[in-house]
Write a protein that holds these residues in place. Structure first.
Motif, mmCIF file in Angstrom:
data_model
loop_
_atom_site.group_PDB
_atom_site.id
_atom_site.type_symbol
_atom_site.label_atom_id
_atom_site.label_comp_id
_atom_site.label_asym_id
_atom_site.label_seq_id
_atom_site.Cartn_x
_atom_site.Cartn_y
_atom_site.Cartn_z
ATOM 1 N N GLY A 36 -12.418 -11.635 0.768
ATOM 2 C CA GLY A 36 -13.560 -10.868 1.364
ATOM 3 C C GLY A 36 -13.453 -9.306 0.116
ATOM 4 N N GLU A 37 -14.241 -8.023 0.688
ATOM 5 C CA GLU A 37 -13.550 -7.116 0.196
ATOM 6 C C GLU A 37 -12.762 -6.084 0.777
ATOM 7 O OE1 GLU A 37 -15.718 -2.920 -1.319
ATOM 8 O OE2 GLU A 37 -17.631 -4.268 -1.339
ATOM 9 N N LEU A 38 -11.160 -5.493 0.269
ATOM 10 C CA LEU A 38 -10.653 -5.415 1.190
ATOM 11 C C LEU A 38 -11.205 -3.479 1.415
ATOM 12 C CD1 LEU A 38 -7.243 -7.167 -0.037
ATOM 13 C CD2 LEU A 38 -8.642 -7.500 1.440
ATOM 14 N N GLU A 39 -10.756 -3.095 2.358
ATOM 15 C CA GLU A 39 -10.562 -1.373 2.924
ATOM 16 C C GLU A 39 -9.428 -0.625 2.406
ATOM 17 O OE1 GLU A 39 -13.129 0.585 6.581
ATOM 18 O OE2 GLU A 39 -14.574 -0.581 5.230
ATOM 19 N N ASP A 40 -8.773 -1.917 3.139
ATOM 20 C CA ASP A 40 -7.571 -0.635 3.987
ATOM 21 C C ASP A 40 -6.405 -2.162 3.556
ATOM 22 O OD1 ASP A 40 -5.515 1.173 3.934
ATOM 23 O OD2 ASP A 40 -5.866 1.403 6.152
ATOM 24 N N VAL A 41 -5.167 -1.736 2.946
ATOM 25 C CA VAL A 41 -3.752 -2.381 3.419
ATOM 26 C C VAL A 41 -2.829 -1.637 3.371
ATOM 27 C CG1 VAL A 41 -1.710 -4.434 2.445
ATOM 28 C CG2 VAL A 41 -4.769 -4.261 1.490
ATOM 29 N N GLN A 42 -2.354 -1.916 4.489
ATOM 30 C CA GLN A 42 -1.038 -1.188 4.844
ATOM 31 C C GLN A 42 -0.326 -2.087 5.429
ATOM 32 O OE1 GLN A 42 -2.219 0.589 9.040
ATOM 33 N NE2 GLN A 42 -3.440 2.279 7.829
ATOM 34 N N LEU A 43 1.483 -1.629 4.928
ATOM 35 C CA LEU A 43 1.981 -2.299 5.204
ATOM 36 C C LEU A 43 3.258 -1.696 5.312
ATOM 37 C CD1 LEU A 43 3.956 -4.974 4.680
ATOM 38 C CD2 LEU A 43 4.476 -4.950 1.464
ATOM 39 N N PRO A 44 3.661 -1.502 6.401
ATOM 40 C CA PRO A 44 4.789 -0.215 6.608
ATOM 41 C C PRO A 44 6.007 -0.453 6.626
ATOM 42 C CG PRO A 44 3.243 -0.860 8.696
ATOM 43 C CD PRO A 44 2.617 -1.484 7.609
ATOM 44 N N MET A 45 6.721 0.351 5.855
ATOM 45 C CA MET A 45 8.002 0.594 5.529
ATOM 46 C C MET A 45 9.254 1.353 6.521
ATOM 47 S SD MET A 45 7.468 -0.908 2.230
ATOM 48 C CE MET A 45 8.792 -1.027 1.784
ATOM 49 N N GLY A 46 10.145 0.262 6.133
ATOM 50 C CA GLY A 46 10.838 0.803 7.154
ATOM 51 C C GLY A 46 12.463 1.886 6.372
ATOM 52 N N ASP A 47 13.362 1.985 7.461
ATOM 53 C CA ASP A 47 14.614 3.504 6.500
ATOM 54 C C ASP A 47 14.873 2.650 5.620
ATOM 55 O OD1 ASP A 47 13.810 4.555 8.507
ATOM 56 O OD2 ASP A 47 15.223 4.070 10.174
ATOM 57 N N SER A 48 15.202 1.000 5.264
ATOM 58 C CA SER A 48 16.132 0.332 4.558
ATOM 59 C C SER A 48 15.182 0.287 3.144
ATOM 60 C CB SER A 48 17.138 -0.881 4.954
ATOM 61 O OG SER A 48 15.347 -1.638 5.653
ATOM 62 N N GLY A 49 14.122 0.960 3.310
ATOM 63 C CA GLY A 49 13.146 0.874 1.962
ATOM 64 C C GLY A 49 12.587 -0.615 1.273
ATOM 65 N N LYS A 50 12.832 -1.607 2.805
ATOM 66 C CA LYS A 50 12.203 -3.122 2.980
ATOM 67 C C LYS A 50 11.254 -2.820 4.316
ATOM 68 C CE LYS A 50 15.757 -6.371 1.802
ATOM 69 N NZ LYS A 50 17.068 -6.981 2.420
ATOM 70 N N HIS A 51 10.021 -3.328 3.832
ATOM 71 C CA HIS A 51 8.380 -3.355 4.528
ATOM 72 C C HIS A 51 9.665 -4.268 5.973
ATOM 73 C CE1 HIS A 51 7.716 -7.599 4.615
ATOM 74 N NE2 HIS A 51 7.574 -7.068 3.059
ATOM 75 N N LYS A 52 8.643 -3.832 7.237
ATOM 76 C CA LYS A 52 8.748 -4.036 8.546
ATOM 77 C C LYS A 52 8.232 -5.870 8.637
ATOM 78 C CE LYS A 52 8.985 0.760 10.172
ATOM 79 N NZ LYS A 52 8.674 0.906 11.335
ATOM 80 N N GLY A 53 7.827 -6.283 8.049
ATOM 81 C CA GLY A 53 7.529 -7.672 8.385
ATOM 82 C C GLY A 53 6.220 -7.935 8.646
ATOM 83 N N PHE A 54 5.372 -7.087 8.986
ATOM 84 C CA PHE A 54 4.242 -6.858 9.205
ATOM 85 C C PHE A 54 3.149 -5.647 8.698
ATOM 86 C CE2 PHE A 54 5.773 -3.290 12.326
ATOM 87 C CZ PHE A 54 4.831 -2.382 11.867
ATOM 88 N N ALA A 55 1.927 -6.492 8.407
ATOM 89 C CA ALA A 55 1.456 -5.367 8.105
ATOM 90 C C ALA A 55 -0.022 -5.828 8.630
ATOM 91 C CB ALA A 55 1.024 -6.497 6.451
ATOM 92 N N PHE A 56 -0.924 -4.312 8.261
ATOM 93 C CA PHE A 56 -2.453 -3.682 8.693
ATOM 94 C C PHE A 56 -3.082 -5.115 7.254
ATOM 95 C CE2 PHE A 56 -0.277 -2.209 12.105
ATOM 96 C CZ PHE A 56 -0.122 -3.169 13.093
ATOM 97 N N ILE A 57 -4.207 -5.360 7.327
ATOM 98 C CA ILE A 57 -4.975 -5.224 6.258
ATOM 99 C C ILE A 57 -6.939 -5.153 7.300
ATOM 100 C CG2 ILE A 57 -6.135 -6.706 4.491
ATOM 101 C CD1 ILE A 57 -3.463 -7.946 4.478
ATOM 102 N N THR A 58 -7.720 -4.516 6.100
ATOM 103 C CA THR A 58 -8.960 -3.779 6.870
ATOM 104 C C THR A 58 -10.044 -4.576 6.505
ATOM 105 O OG1 THR A 58 -8.256 -1.813 8.270
ATOM 106 C CG2 THR A 58 -10.834 -2.378 7.366
ATOM 107 N N TYR A 59 -10.840 -5.113 6.127
ATOM 108 C CA TYR A 59 -11.366 -5.453 5.519
ATOM 109 C C TYR A 59 -13.512 -4.859 5.287
ATOM 110 C CZ TYR A 59 -9.556 -9.946 4.673
ATOM 111 O OH TYR A 59 -8.419 -10.480 3.806
ATOM 112 N N ARG A 60 -13.787 -4.931 4.368
ATOM 113 C CA ARG A 60 -15.173 -4.511 4.640
ATOM 114 C C ARG A 60 -16.314 -4.607 5.751
ATOM 115 N NH1 ARG A 60 -15.512 0.500 2.671
ATOM 116 N NH2 ARG A 60 -14.814 0.459 -0.143
ATOM 117 N N LYS A 61 -16.028 -6.003 5.749
ATOM 118 C CA LYS A 61 -16.579 -7.040 6.785
ATOM 119 C C LYS A 61 -15.624 -8.264 7.833
ATOM 120 C CE LYS A 61 -20.351 -7.847 3.920
ATOM 121 N NZ LYS A 61 -21.059 -8.816 2.460
ATOM 122 N N ALA A 62 -16.658 -7.906 9.282
ATOM 123 C CA ALA A 62 -15.739 -8.589 10.344
ATOM 124 C C ALA A 62 -15.586 -10.347 10.071
ATOM 125 C CB ALA A 62 -16.604 -8.163 11.522
#
Length: 108
Positions: free
Chosen positions: A33-59
């Motif tokens: 479905g259509e994405l509203e937002d993708v968050q991939l939090p980064m750690g201090d090492s320059g790598k991401h923290k191993g988790f993400a949040f994805i927001t869709y337009r529809k539940a």
């Protein structure tokens, strides 16, 4: 956003392989479905923290993505996919507000 949480449009992905990037998530999770937002939090090492949040337009698209990915392999690792629940709706966590059972008084 809080509104996306309340509407069940945001998903949490845990256990992501470090080679996963935001473009991969957009391509692979955009299929549902259509994405509203993708968050991939980064750690201090320059790598991401191993988790993400994805927001869709529809539940319903978020629910479909969770159904398709929870406890399944993604980039060689089994990931968890869950609908984000608003903080005030989560129960069962000790917040420090209720008294804990105290130790019995010492009697001589």
């Amino acid at each position: 956003s809080d509104q996306a949480d309340e509407e069940g449009r945001k998903i949490f992905l845990g256990g992501l392989a470090y080679e996963v990037n935001e473009q991969d998530l957009k391509a692979d999770f955009g299929k549902y479905g259509e994405l509203e937002d993708v968050q991939l939090p980064m750690g201090d090492s320059g790598k991401h923290k191993g988790f993400a949040f994805i927001t869709y337009r529809k539940a319903e698209d978020a629910q479909y993505a969770v159904k398709e990915h929870h406890a399944r392999e993604y980039f060689g690792r089994e990931i968890s996919a869950k609908i984000v629940v608003p903080r005030e709706s989560r129960g069962g966590r000790y917040t420090g507000g209720s008294p804990r059972p105290s130790a019995p008084a010492h009697v001589e």
